[in-house]
Design a protein around this motif. Structure first.
Motif, PDB file in Angstrom:
ATOM      1  N   PRO A 153     -45.394 -21.714 -34.697  1.00 55.73           N
ATOM      2  CA  PRO A 153     -45.052 -20.294 -34.860  1.00 55.73           C
ATOM      3  C   PRO A 153     -46.264 -19.380 -34.739  1.00 55.73           C
ATOM      4  O   PRO A 153     -47.379 -19.757 -35.071  1.00 55.73           O
ATOM      5  N   GLY A 154     -46.002 -18.173 -34.241  1.00 56.73           N
ATOM      6  CA  GLY A 154     -47.016 -17.124 -34.186  1.00 56.73           C
ATOM      7  C   GLY A 154     -46.766 -16.142 -35.322  1.00 56.73           C
ATOM      8  O   GLY A 154     -45.811 -15.373 -35.269  1.00 56.73           O
ATOM      9  N   PHE A 155     -47.599 -16.167 -36.309  1.00 51.81           N
ATOM     10  CA  PHE A 155     -47.363 -15.338 -37.480  1.00 51.81           C
ATOM     11  C   PHE A 155     -47.764 -13.886 -37.274  1.00 51.81           C
ATOM     12  O   PHE A 155     -47.410 -13.022 -38.070  1.00 51.81           O
ATOM     13  N   TYR A 156     -48.482 -13.585 -36.174  1.00 53.83           N
ATOM     14  CA  TYR A 156     -48.817 -12.192 -35.886  1.00 53.83           C
ATOM     15  C   TYR A 156     -47.566 -11.358 -35.635  1.00 53.83           C
ATOM     16  O   TYR A 156     -47.598 -10.141 -35.741  1.00 53.83           O
ATOM     17  N   ALA A 157     -46.460 -12.030 -35.305  1.00 57.75           N
ATOM     18  CA  ALA A 157     -45.196 -11.319 -35.087  1.00 57.75           C
ATOM     19  C   ALA A 157     -44.531 -10.926 -36.408  1.00 57.75           C
ATOM     20  O   ALA A 157     -43.485 -10.289 -36.416  1.00 57.75           O
ATOM     21  N   HIS A 168     -39.068 -16.386 -31.743  1.00 54.80           N
ATOM     22  CA  HIS A 168     -40.380 -16.145 -31.151  1.00 54.80           C
ATOM     23  C   HIS A 168     -40.869 -17.374 -30.382  1.00 54.80           C
ATOM     24  O   HIS A 168     -41.347 -17.254 -29.241  1.00 54.80           O
ATOM     25  N   THR A 169     -40.747 -18.535 -30.984  1.00 56.20           N
ATOM     26  CA  THR A 169     -41.226 -19.761 -30.351  1.00 56.20           C
ATOM     27  C   THR A 169     -40.432 -20.072 -29.084  1.00 56.20           C
ATOM     28  O   THR A 169     -41.010 -20.434 -28.055  1.00 56.20           O
ATOM     29  N   ARG A 172     -41.465 -17.609 -26.367  1.00 56.91           N
ATOM     30  CA  ARG A 172     -42.771 -17.951 -25.791  1.00 56.91           C
ATOM     31  C   ARG A 172     -42.640 -19.128 -24.826  1.00 56.91           C
ATOM     32  O   ARG A 172     -43.299 -19.157 -23.786  1.00 56.91           O
ATOM     33  N   ARG A 186     -45.207  -8.873 -28.807  1.00 57.40           N
ATOM     34  CA  ARG A 186     -46.356  -9.375 -28.056  1.00 57.40           C
ATOM     35  C   ARG A 186     -47.648  -8.763 -28.569  1.00 57.40           C
ATOM     36  O   ARG A 186     -47.714  -7.570 -28.828  1.00 57.40           O
ATOM     37  N   TRP A 187     -48.658  -9.604 -28.670  1.00 59.83           N
ATOM     38  CA  TRP A 187     -49.963  -9.177 -29.137  1.00 59.83           C
ATOM     39  C   TRP A 187     -50.523  -8.126 -28.187  1.00 59.83           C
ATOM     40  O   TRP A 187     -50.513  -8.285 -26.966  1.00 59.83           O
ATOM     41  N   GLY A 192     -46.062  -5.020 -30.576  1.00 61.75           N
ATOM     42  CA  GLY A 192     -46.843  -6.050 -31.255  1.00 61.75           C
ATOM     43  C   GLY A 192     -47.824  -5.423 -32.216  1.00 61.75           C
ATOM     44  O   GLY A 192     -47.670  -4.301 -32.676  1.00 61.75           O
TER      45      GLY A 192
END
Length: 193
Positions: A153-157, A168-169, A172, A186-187, A192
């Motif tokens: 997982p991307g926790f920045y989301a 999210h995963t 991606r 998105r970063w 984002g």
């Protein structure tokens, strides 16, 4: 020459994480990409532990569902044009069979065909911890052209739920095929951080 609609082969193996394959099928349907599902028998068993959905309900999410033992199905041939294949989740056994090139089912045959045709093969390997043999196999597959994309997982989301993490995963992973489902934070972009 008329090109076929964009199509993606989706494999579900017996590893934990069947929700990733389910979500990918849902996303592909939403964006109008033809999906060809191949689900192993072990995936059907895992599905029973992890989801309220039946195997038939998961098959109904796909545009086409192929029996895992039907090696004459379209995904078994390189002449069947696709964007590639994603195995979500991908068990260590499935990964190892793909790496060896000795395939025993439509799931691993379709992955082997994807590699030989130089199409994108994404393996969402779901195992931890990993020993040196797993890592060597991943390296071999990467050198063969596969993309190893564990569902991390991307926790920045800033996910608020387990569903947010899965969305999210899965999004991606589909990005790796140039497919944008419109749901990702998105970063560095306006939605984002």
């Amino acid at each position: 020459m008329t090109l076929p609609p964009p199509r993606l082969i989706v494999g579900l193996s017996g590893a934990s994480g069947t929700i990733y394959g389910i979500r990918i099928l849902e996303m592909l349907r939403r964006i109008g990409v033809e999906s060809h599902l191949v689900m192993s028998r072990a995936a059907e068993i895992t599905l029973g532990y992890e989801s309220e959905l039946t195997a038939d309900q998961v098959r109904a999410l796909a545009t086409y569902a192929h029996p895992v033992d039907n090696i004459a199905a379209p995904p078994a041939s390189g002449s069947f044009r696709t964007l590639g294949m994603i195995v979500a989740p991908c068990s260590i056994r499935t990964m190892s069979e793909i790496a060896s090139g000795v395939t025993t089912s439509l799931l691993t045959r379709a992955a082997d065909v994807t590699l030989k045709e130089r199409r994108r093969l994404v393996l969402m390997v779901r195992e931890t911890p990993l020993h040196a043999g797993h890592l060597r196999t991943m390296l071999n597959l990467t050198e063969m052209g596969a993309v190893i994309a564990p569902p991390v997982p991307g926790f920045y989301a800033r996910p608020q739920s387990l569903d947010d993490l899965v969305e999210h995963t899965a999004g991606r992973a589909l990005d790796l095929f140039g497919l944008d489902c419109g749901t990702l934070r998105r970063w560095g972009e306006p939605n984002g951080e």
